[in-house]
Design an enzyme around this catalytic site. Sequence first.
Site, PDB file in Angstrom:
ATOM      1  N   CYS A  72       0.858  -1.186   0.000  1.00  0.00           N
ATOM      2  CA  CYS A  72       0.000   0.000   0.000  1.00  0.00           C
ATOM      3  C   CYS A  72       0.893   1.236   0.000  1.00  0.00           C
ATOM      4  O   CYS A  72       2.067   1.183   0.296  1.00  0.00           O
ATOM      5  CB  CYS A  72      -0.876   0.030   1.251  1.00  0.00           C
TER       6      CYS A  72
ATOM      7  N   ARG B 277       3.913   1.042  -6.832  1.00  0.00           N
ATOM      8  CA  ARG B 277       3.951   0.060  -5.730  1.00  0.00           C
ATOM      9  C   ARG B 277       2.879  -1.008  -5.905  1.00  0.00           C
ATOM     10  O   ARG B 277       2.859  -1.999  -5.194  1.00  0.00           O
ATOM     11  CB  ARG B 277       3.749   0.778  -4.385  1.00  0.00           C
TER      12      ARG B 277
ATOM     13  N   TRP C 155      -3.037  -2.207  -1.583  1.00  0.00           N
ATOM     14  CA  TRP C 155      -2.707  -3.509  -2.163  1.00  0.00           C
ATOM     15  C   TRP C 155      -3.376  -4.516  -1.226  1.00  0.00           C
ATOM     16  O   TRP C 155      -2.950  -4.692  -0.081  1.00  0.00           O
ATOM     17  CB  TRP C 155      -1.197  -3.694  -2.189  1.00  0.00           C
TER      18      TRP C 155
ATOM     19  N   ASN D 237      -0.446   1.290   5.990  1.00  0.00           N
ATOM     20  CA  ASN D 237       0.316   0.341   5.177  1.00  0.00           C
ATOM     21  C   ASN D 237       0.950  -0.655   6.145  1.00  0.00           C
ATOM     22  O   ASN D 237       1.618  -0.269   7.096  1.00  0.00           O
ATOM     23  CB  ASN D 237       1.404   1.057   4.371  1.00  0.00           C
ATOM     24  N   GLY D 238       0.679  -1.957   5.920  1.00  0.00           N
ATOM     25  CA  GLY D 238       1.252  -2.980   6.799  1.00  0.00           C
ATOM     26  C   GLY D 238       0.182  -4.008   7.145  1.00  0.00           C
ATOM     27  O   GLY D 238      -0.864  -4.069   6.507  1.00  0.00           O
TER      28      GLY D 238
ATOM     29  N   GLU E 132      14.296 -23.378 -12.128  1.00  0.00           N
ATOM     30  CA  GLU E 132      14.016 -21.940 -11.934  1.00  0.00           C
ATOM     31  C   GLU E 132      15.249 -21.119 -12.280  1.00  0.00           C
ATOM     32  O   GLU E 132      15.134 -20.070 -12.932  1.00  0.00           O
ATOM     33  CB  GLU E 132      13.569 -21.671 -10.507  1.00  0.00           C
TER      34      GLU E 132
ATOM     35  N   LYS F  16      15.288 -18.121 -15.134  1.00  0.00           N
ATOM     36  CA  LYS F  16      15.696 -16.737 -14.795  1.00  0.00           C
ATOM     37  C   LYS F  16      16.727 -16.241 -15.801  1.00  0.00           C
ATOM     38  O   LYS F  16      16.652 -15.146 -16.327  1.00  0.00           O
ATOM     39  CB  LYS F  16      16.271 -16.686 -13.372  1.00  0.00           C
TER      40      LYS F  16
ATOM     41  N   GLU G 112      15.148 -15.801 -19.428  1.00  0.00           N
ATOM     42  CA  GLU G 112      14.132 -14.766 -19.679  1.00  0.00           C
ATOM     43  C   GLU G 112      14.671 -13.349 -19.527  1.00  0.00           C
ATOM     44  O   GLU G 112      14.083 -12.426 -20.074  1.00  0.00           O
ATOM     45  CB  GLU G 112      12.887 -14.977 -18.826  1.00  0.00           C
TER      46      GLU G 112
ATOM     47  N   HIS H   4      22.448 -40.069 -20.534  1.00  0.00           N
ATOM     48  CA  HIS H   4      21.541 -40.742 -21.490  1.00  0.00           C
ATOM     49  C   HIS H   4      21.386 -39.942 -22.771  1.00  0.00           C
ATOM     50  O   HIS H   4      20.328 -39.944 -23.390  1.00  0.00           O
ATOM     51  CB  HIS H   4      20.188 -40.997 -20.817  1.00  0.00           C
TER      52      HIS H   4
ATOM     53  N   LYS I  71       4.068  -9.728 -17.678  1.00  0.00           N
ATOM     54  CA  LYS I  71       4.097 -10.091 -16.263  1.00  0.00           C
ATOM     55  C   LYS I  71       3.030 -11.134 -15.963  1.00  0.00           C
ATOM     56  O   LYS I  71       3.223 -12.014 -15.146  1.00  0.00           O
ATOM     57  CB  LYS I  71       3.882  -8.855 -15.381  1.00  0.00           C
TER      58      LYS I  71
HETATM   59  C1  AGP Z   1       8.620 -16.002 -14.215  1.00  0.00           C
HETATM   60  O1  AGP Z   1       9.782 -15.212 -14.035  1.00  0.00           O
HETATM   61  C2  AGP Z   1       7.894 -15.644 -15.489  1.00  0.00           C
HETATM   62  N1  AGP Z   1       7.545 -14.275 -15.495  1.00  0.00           N
HETATM   63  C3  AGP Z   1       6.736 -16.582 -15.788  1.00  0.00           C
HETATM   64  O2  AGP Z   1       7.267 -17.870 -15.972  1.00  0.00           O
HETATM   65  C4  AGP Z   1       5.654 -16.686 -14.709  1.00  0.00           C
HETATM   66  O3  AGP Z   1       6.155 -17.373 -13.589  1.00  0.00           O
HETATM   67  C5  AGP Z   1       4.474 -17.485 -15.282  1.00  0.00           C
HETATM   68  O4  AGP Z   1       3.951 -16.785 -16.393  1.00  0.00           O
HETATM   69  C6  AGP Z   1       3.371 -17.737 -14.261  1.00  0.00           C
HETATM   70  O5  AGP Z   1       2.832 -16.512 -13.831  1.00  0.00           O
HETATM   71  P1  AGP Z   1       1.845 -16.528 -12.550  1.00  0.00           P
HETATM   72  O6  AGP Z   1       2.670 -16.995 -11.382  1.00  0.00           O
HETATM   73  O7  AGP Z   1       1.381 -15.108 -12.405  1.00  0.00           O
HETATM   74  O8  AGP Z   1       0.728 -17.481 -12.845  1.00  0.00           O
END
Ligand code: AGP
Length: 608
Positions: A2, A27, A75, A101-102, A481, A485, A488, A504, A603
Amino acid sequence: MCGIVGFTGPQQAAPVLLEGLKRLEYRGYDSAGIAVESGGKIRTEKCSGYLENLVKMTDGGKAIPGNCGIGHTRWATHGAPTVTNAHPHISNDGHFAVVHNGIIENYAQLREELTAKGFIFYSETDTEVVVHLLDMYYTGDLKRAVMKTVARLEGSYALGVLCDEKPGELIAVKNASPLILGVGAGENFFASDVTALIGHTRTVIYLEDGEFASLTPDKITVYDPAGREISKPLSQVMWNTEAAEKGGYEHFMLKEIMEQPRALKATIEPRVKNGEIVLEGFQFGSDQLKEINQIVITACGSAYHAGYVGRYIMEELCRIPTRAELASELRYSKPIIDERTLLIVISQSGETADTIAALKECKSLGARTLAIVNVVGSTVAKLADSVLYTWAGPEIAVATTKGYTTQIAVLELLAVYIARQLGRLEDKRYKQLVRGICALPERCQRAIDLNRRVEKLAGKHYKKTSLFYIGRNLDYAVAMEASLKLKEISYAHSEAYAAGELKHGTIALIDENQLVVALACYNALFDKLVSNVKEVKARGAQVLALARESQRRIFAEADQVLLVPETDELLMPIPEIVPLQLFAYYVAKAKGCDIDKPKNLAKSVTVE
Ligand code: AGP
């Protein structure tokens, strides 16, 4: 998180408040509101959705006269993003308005007490208890009422208070949530961060936890927690607006990596009371859990990788067959799912199309569903039978970091909780895991402290065009993961590979041009992983190994080593992923990539 703002001075307050809230939009929020005092009366306007709605409702603030007021972008953490839940919250008699906020962790008990005393609650929020406490304690001395109110609160709070009997005066209170005072000429301000202030003043006062202040147009008086007046130094803010939004960090992604200890604390602490895990929102009792004969975890991208970590932990502790499935596959795979299936859906945004579709498909087959999401009131949260929120705060960078680690923290809490409910975890082991989970914010911070070393390693390898991340068991899940990272945000090709699987076929690709990142934190298979390291080194690969701080043997095997702060075997993924997030960040930075907004990515992937 928030955002809160406050203004008192000769200008009309509403336009100043709206402009300040606009500066705090980055934010993340889902509702907003302002309250302005004029002629001994407080007028409040609130909206759900974007701030633009509030600007329209108030004609840019012109419709609300007055020179003293407070504002808020919310938020949602407790209660959906509705107008009723939006701040400011008003006392029943209309004398007080509060923005916050909190998280007030003891709000439920306070709400019960205040309701019994006749106070009427309108919202679902934790914040509303503050305004009724003020009302209850106020006898004409605002400072005393604030002190008595704050003495009842547990948790984190940055508060802004307006009282219609104190025209022109604001109260600002800080405890564990950010709050800064802006010092103007004949006008004064408070805000959650400097971005809302530097358009008016660069002279600020940083409050410490427990301190509070009275602001009038000509004076700011700061008090210590005991109510004694104290003097505070004036500071000058040198940041520009963009830098301020990122808290001084160059990118939101780095800011969010650094925020992980706080995000983990916010996600874990409210769920451990006197050493016991308490999962409000998880509506399955032990009888229902005993009926579950399989757990399916489904998600996309990093959320799927978090789920993959969770499947190892769940299966080991709960002894229920558990698998992780990509949502985009699960939804079309005619899965064998029925009412004895617990479906765990993970999503930071709660709006990912494939994840929503998989959730709907499994619900139609009778599955009992639990969502782990970061956005309150999101589609996934609304569709699931139960919800456990990750209180990570808004995540701005496209590449998730704190979203991922807080998802794992919730999965760890959930696995330990279910195992306990099913009587499959003896007391000593339960206590050990709970202690380990509570220590994760500190372990994460120690992993963040590897920052400079990781930056140097990235400097050595950023030109590599192809990398392998190898690991076994939980290390393999983390490798997934780590690889995503890097891909992407730096656009370098990489692959996560089960270390035992290399021989294999894929090992044919390994040669002196490859960097292999070997994840060796899962102690039970350390020797096996070392033999895989020998295999790739025999083919000329360079090896960067990650191992627990106590595993010094790794130095004899790898070219470069990162020692990871250690914790329980099952809890290693969180400290282990942090240096790998930083590695991806610094490689991308060295390559000059657009780290917060990588090409082709969104996002939240709300389309198939
Ligand atoms: C992660 O860094 C990516 N932006 C992407 O893989 C993301 O995790 C995926 O699209 C799932 O998004 P969500 O967690 O909002 O469902």
